[in-house]
Design a protein around this motif. Structure first.
Motif, PDB file in Angstrom:
ATOM      1  N   ASN A  40      48.542  -0.031  87.517  1.00 18.30           N
ATOM      2  CA  ASN A  40      48.710   0.468  86.157  1.00 18.30           C
ATOM      3  C   ASN A  40      49.841  -0.296  85.487  1.00 18.30           C
ATOM      4  O   ASN A  40      49.628  -1.284  84.801  1.00 18.30           O
ATOM      5  N   ARG A  41      51.095   0.082  85.774  1.00 18.75           N
ATOM      6  CA  ARG A  41      52.228  -0.585  85.134  1.00 18.75           C
ATOM      7  C   ARG A  41      52.892  -1.637  86.015  1.00 18.75           C
ATOM      8  O   ARG A  41      53.543  -2.542  85.525  1.00 18.75           O
ATOM      9  N   ASP A  64      44.459   2.441  84.148  1.00 17.30           N
ATOM     10  CA  ASP A  64      45.071   3.755  84.307  1.00 17.30           C
ATOM     11  C   ASP A  64      44.026   4.655  84.958  1.00 17.30           C
ATOM     12  O   ASP A  64      43.054   5.052  84.307  1.00 17.30           O
ATOM     13  N   SER A  66      44.037   7.629  85.678  1.00 16.91           N
ATOM     14  CA  SER A  66      43.936   8.978  85.127  1.00 16.91           C
ATOM     15  C   SER A  66      42.971   9.032  83.948  1.00 16.91           C
ATOM     16  O   SER A  66      42.591  10.116  83.491  1.00 16.91           O
ATOM     17  N   ASP A  67      42.565   7.864  83.449  1.00 14.75           N
ATOM     18  CA  ASP A  67      41.641   7.757  82.323  1.00 14.75           C
ATOM     19  C   ASP A  67      40.241   7.488  82.872  1.00 14.75           C
ATOM     20  O   ASP A  67      39.939   6.384  83.320  1.00 14.75           O
TER      21      ASP A  67
END
Length: 251
Positions: A40-41, A64, A66-67
């Protein structure tokens, strides 16, 4: 050692930019696999370079987890660029520490989205592909809090209990189709997620006193178990939660 040879296999590892995910990804590559590094990051460029230096292929995918809308792209891109998904390691996870009476719903939902919902969706997407091909390995990352309640982490504990249940449910349906679904339950590992515990002298001491191995685990301690569960050596293992904990659970 052909039982553990992953030459030609294509793996997806989520949360591959640091900690447990990095060590798992490098371990799979050392065993012969090409790897899609999902982050992600945290950039995974250094991990990618290290894998390529071994003569393996590696791609980085920023997403991400979570998406839900971004999850299909992980599997689609891996198939497009590497040719298949033979191994899926659902490693990405987060933790939120707040006493249960004060634990916000936003923190609860964030943890469930990453630690559980993404595991189901990615397993479903990869599982369809594996079932069609007649083979595949899915490894979920559980926790000591799959077996215990923990303190101030109600969302994390709930998600990790659920990961065990999901692992068993998928194994029941997919074992006969050539797809093995298992999980690794790491013990107390020296990672970002346990930094608060390691910096608390009281909690750190109490944890170390209970671990028969006498030390915190390291991310490299998971590489071997991940290779095992990704390889032909584990072809008759289905729905198992493998504790890699220095003996924590037997105390």
């Amino acid at each position: 050692m052909s039982y553990f040879d992953l030459t030609g296999k294509k793996a997806v590892v989520t949360g591959a930019g640091r900690g447990l995910g990095t060590s798992i990804a490098l371990g799979l590559a050392k065993a012969g696999a090409d790897v899609a590094l999902v982050t992600n990051r945290t950039p995974a460029d250094a991990v990618k370079a290290e894998i390529e230096a071994m003569g393996r292929k590696a791609i980085t995918i920023q997403a991400d987890v979570s998406d839900r809308d971004q999850l299909a792209g992980i599997i689609d891109r891996t198939i497009a660029e590497l040719g298949a998904v033979d191994i899926l390691v659902n490693n990405a996870g987060i933790i939120r520490r707040t006493p249960a009476a004060d634990h916000s719903y936003e923190d609860w939902q964030a943890v469930i989205d990453v630690n559980l919902n993404s595991v189901f969706v990615l397993s479903q997407l990869a599982g369809r592909h594996m079932i069609e091909r007649g083979s595949g390995k899915i490894i979920n990352i559980a926790s000591m809090l799959t077996f215990q309640g923990g303190i101030t982490v109600p969302g994390y504990t709930s998600s990790k209990h659920a990961v065990a249940g999901l692992t068993k449910a998928l194994a029941n349906e997919w074992a006969s189709k050539g797809v093995q679904v298992n999980a690794i339950a790491p013990g107390y590992m020296s990672t970002d997620n346990t930094e608060a515990l390691r910096e608390d002298p009281v909690r750190s001491k109490s944890i170390l006193e209970r671990i028969p191995a006498g030390r915190w685990g390291t991310p490299d301690d998971l590489a071997g178990p991940a290779i095992f569960l990704s390889s032909a050596a584990s072809d008759y293992m289905n729905g198992h939660i493998l504790a890699v904990d220095g003996g924590w659970l037997v105390r």
